[in-house]
Design a protein around this motif. Structure first.
Motif, mmCIF file in Angstrom:
data_model
loop_
_atom_site.group_PDB
_atom_site.id
_atom_site.type_symbol
_atom_site.label_atom_id
_atom_site.label_comp_id
_atom_site.label_asym_id
_atom_site.label_seq_id
_atom_site.Cartn_x
_atom_site.Cartn_y
_atom_site.Cartn_z
ATOM 1 N N VAL A 1 4.018 9.597 -14.301
ATOM 2 C CA VAL A 1 4.398 8.230 -14.638
ATOM 3 C C VAL A 1 3.287 7.299 -14.161
ATOM 4 O O VAL A 1 2.577 7.605 -13.203
ATOM 5 N N PRO A 2 3.135 6.142 -14.807
ATOM 6 C CA PRO A 2 2.142 5.166 -14.344
ATOM 7 C C PRO A 2 2.453 4.716 -12.915
ATOM 8 O O PRO A 2 3.610 4.410 -12.598
ATOM 9 N N PRO A 3 1.458 4.664 -12.040
ATOM 10 C CA PRO A 3 1.717 4.341 -10.634
ATOM 11 C C PRO A 3 2.300 2.946 -10.408
ATOM 12 O O PRO A 3 3.225 2.789 -9.612
ATOM 13 N N LEU A 4 1.780 1.941 -11.102
ATOM 14 C CA LEU A 4 2.199 0.576 -10.808
ATOM 15 C C LEU A 4 3.686 0.331 -11.083
ATOM 16 O O LEU A 4 4.395 -0.195 -10.212
ATOM 17 N N PRO A 5 4.226 0.690 -12.250
ATOM 18 C CA PRO A 5 5.665 0.481 -12.463
ATOM 19 C C PRO A 5 6.526 1.231 -11.449
ATOM 20 O O PRO A 5 7.545 0.707 -10.986
ATOM 21 N N MET A 6 6.114 2.453 -11.101
ATOM 22 C CA MET A 6 6.886 3.208 -10.116
ATOM 23 C C MET A 6 6.824 2.552 -8.739
ATOM 24 O O MET A 6 7.802 2.569 -7.987
ATOM 25 N N GLY B 1 0.807 -1.213 0.000
ATOM 26 C CA GLY B 1 0.000 0.000 0.000
ATOM 27 C C GLY B 1 0.840 1.262 0.000
ATOM 28 O O GLY B 1 0.529 2.234 -0.695
ATOM 29 N N LEU B 2 1.934 1.256 0.767
ATOM 30 C CA LEU B 2 2.808 2.422 0.822
ATOM 31 C C LEU B 2 3.511 2.663 -0.510
ATOM 32 O O LEU B 2 3.766 3.808 -0.889
ATOM 33 N N SER B 3 3.815 1.581 -1.220
ATOM 34 C CA SER B 3 4.437 1.758 -2.531
ATOM 35 C C SER B 3 3.471 2.430 -3.503
ATOM 36 O O SER B 3 3.868 3.264 -4.320
ATOM 37 N N LEU B 4 2.182 2.082 -3.394
ATOM 38 C CA LEU B 4 1.169 2.745 -4.226
ATOM 39 C C LEU B 4 1.002 4.206 -3.816
ATOM 40 O O LEU B 4 0.811 5.086 -4.666
ATOM 41 N N ALA B 5 1.079 4.464 -2.499
ATOM 42 C CA ALA B 5 0.981 5.849 -2.034
ATOM 43 C C ALA B 5 2.161 6.670 -2.533
ATOM 44 O O ALA B 5 2.003 7.833 -2.928
ATOM 45 N N PHE B 6 3.340 6.075 -2.532
ATOM 46 C CA PHE B 6 4.529 6.777 -3.011
ATOM 47 C C PHE B 6 4.384 7.129 -4.489
ATOM 48 O O PHE B 6 4.800 8.209 -4.932
ATOM 49 N N ALA B 7 3.795 6.231 -5.256
ATOM 50 C CA ALA B 7 3.673 6.432 -6.701
ATOM 51 C C ALA B 7 2.431 7.227 -7.093
ATOM 52 O O ALA B 7 2.154 7.381 -8.282
ATOM 53 N N GLY B 8 1.710 7.745 -6.107
ATOM 54 C CA GLY B 8 0.453 8.424 -6.387
ATOM 55 C C GLY B 8 0.565 9.924 -6.551
ATOM 56 O O GLY B 8 1.477 10.444 -7.200
ATOM 57 N N ASP B 9 -0.348 10.654 -5.909
ATOM 58 C CA ASP B 9 -0.508 12.089 -6.142
ATOM 59 C C ASP B 9 0.705 12.914 -5.730
ATOM 60 O O ASP B 9 1.030 13.905 -6.384
ATOM 61 N N TYR B 10 1.363 12.524 -4.633
ATOM 62 C CA TYR B 10 2.525 13.311 -4.209
ATOM 63 C C TYR B 10 3.637 13.255 -5.245
ATOM 64 O O TYR B 10 4.242 14.263 -5.590
ATOM 65 N N LEU B 11 3.913 12.072 -5.770
ATOM 66 C CA LEU B 11 4.917 11.955 -6.818
ATOM 67 C C LEU B 11 4.425 12.606 -8.102
ATOM 68 O O LEU B 11 5.216 13.171 -8.869
ATOM 69 N N GLY B 12 3.116 12.551 -8.313
ATOM 70 C CA GLY B 12 2.531 13.175 -9.498
ATOM 71 C C GLY B 12 2.705 14.683 -9.546
ATOM 72 O O GLY B 12 2.530 15.299 -10.603
#
Length: 436
Positions: free
Chosen positions: A128-133, A112-123
């Motif tokens: 970039v697509p969230p899943l690969p990140m 879950g935290l990996s998805l949070a990292f790749a979400g809006d804050y990184l956006g």
């Protein structure tokens, strides 16, 4: 050698964790991504009284923490709750299920935290697509974890200071908004229309409780802590009280500066405080949020790999998971396995779904640990030198966990049940292979 060190001298792991490092480990694990995202959800349930469910959740967490302090100082072994269950109940199936609940919760949380990292804050910086990140994030965490516990906790010190600074910044910005006459102190007592204090606070306490879980991961580092009997209780309670104080101050600052309805509608509620206060670039705070998420992911995966190692040492998981790097003395096979599982879980749901599953799994672990305290006091009377909680404390902790279990939805029960079924199959396969 101290008495504490002597009690845990039969370990192949390196004891490189001091008191301050352990305190920052626990504080960094508790002060994870939760508070950066959950203030809005709390505001949706209790309006401006977001501070009250946080206090209730802190009290519940402290009850169970007392049981961990007693058992860790009596049995300083990697494996944490699984070790306690094995000693208390004397059956490998129970020990495995408790350990697997802990392991599943940790790996699910990291996903879950990996998805949070790749979400809006990184956006806010790159598209970039969230899943690969998310997969890249987990790979980098695994590399740092394998390098060494001291290096991992050294990085944790920097990240914990950064995320704590970000939360203290929110407190200062809230005070700044109130000081210039634009805040509203009266909001801290406001409930949503038609809501009762008891029902709203108890419902929100389940969400708030997620912000405090993480302290239990420290039990899996017992073999790597110097003078564990003296150091562990101080670090554990000190970190929880620090986190609780910061959470309450952040909650008060947020509702004073921003209307609860606006907080509830935002996926980045603390960014709303930054925007209202002005003077701080929102992107700067996004960096702090990313560091907080990264820190939570690192500490969670440290726990998961050490727990996997400990269960392998007990014969509850395949022996290959107990292999360590010759020079680094880190459990590299366990790190690899837990990382691959976390990568798979990133494809199974959103952050909110995974967070609910984490809480449910950990409530079973907490119930087992609190019962284990009472059983082991009768089964294995201990001498002096370790922490001892009042007898009523583990009893109250069990009651609090059962109350929170009643607040879980059917979908969460089904998801957790699927993970436990997978654990049961893995256990049977391991037993069959060992018998052969």
């Amino acid at each position: 050698m101290t008495t504490s060190d002597a009690a845990s001298s039969d370990t192949r792991l390196k004891r490189g964790i001091t008191g301050p490092l352990l305190y920052l480990f626990i504080l960094g694990d508790v002060l994870g991504a939760g508070v950066y995202a959950l203030i809005g959800k709390l505001a949706h349930g209790v309006g401006g009284m977001v501070w009250l469910p946080l206090l209730v959740a802190l009290g519940m967490a402290m009850l169970t923490a007392a049981s961990y302090a007693e058992l860790v100082t009596r049995y300083p072994k990697a494996g944490g709750s699984a070790v306690f269950a094995e000693r208390a109940f004397g059956h490998p199936v129970v020990s495995f299920l408790v350990g697997f609940c802990m392991l599943a919760a940790g790996v699910t949380s990291a996903a879950g935290l990996s998805l949070a990292f790749a979400g809006d804050y990184l956006g806010a910086f790159i598209d970039v697509p969230p899943l690969p990140m998310a997969l890249v994030f987990l790979t980098l965490v695994a590399a740092l974890n394998a390098r060494g516990i001291k290096e991992s906790l050294g990085a944790n010190v920097v990240m914990t200071v950064t995320e704590l600074s970000g939360l203290l910044l929110i407190v200062l910005l809230g005070a700044w908004v109130l000081g210039r006459g634009e805040g509203d102190l009266g909001r801290v007592w406001a409930l949503p229309e038609g809501a009762s204090v008891g029902g709203a606070v108890l419902g929100a306490a389940l969400i708030a409780f997620y912000s405090f879980v993480g302290f239990e991961t420290s039990a899996n580092l017992a073999e790597e802590v110097r003078e564990v009997r003296r150091v562990y209780p101080r670090a554990l309670f000190g970190a929880l009280l620090t986190a609780g104080a910061v959470y309450v101050l952040v909650a008060l600052a947020a509702v004073v500066a921003v209307e609860p309805g606006r907080l509830a509608e935002s996926s980045g509620p603390l960014l709303e405080v930054v925007k209202v206060a002005g003077g701080v670039p929102p992107r700067l705070f996004a960096v702090v949020a990313l560091i907080a998420v990264a820190n939570g992911g690192l500490l969670t995966m440290i726990m998961a790999s050490r727990l996997t190692y400990g269960m392998a040492e007990q014969g509850l998981l395949p022996a290959v998971l107990g292999k360590v790097l010759p020079g680094r003395r880190t459990p590299w096979v366990a790190i690899l396995a837990t990382t691959l599982v976390a990568m798979g879980l990133t494809t199974t749901g959103e952050l909110a779904d995974l967070a609910e599953t984490v809480v449910l799994l950990l409530l079973f672990v907490f119930i087992s640990t609190n019962v284990a305290v009472l059983v082991l006091r009768r089964k294995e009377p201990a001498g002096s030198g370790h922490f001892r909680a009042w007898t009523v404390v583990p009893v109250l902790a069990i009651v609090s966990c059962v109350v929170l279990l009643t607040r879980q939805g059917a979908a969460t029960w089904l998801r957790a049940g699927g993970l436990l079924l997978l654990g049961g199959v893995l256990y049977l396969l391991t037993r069959v292979r060992r018998a052969r």
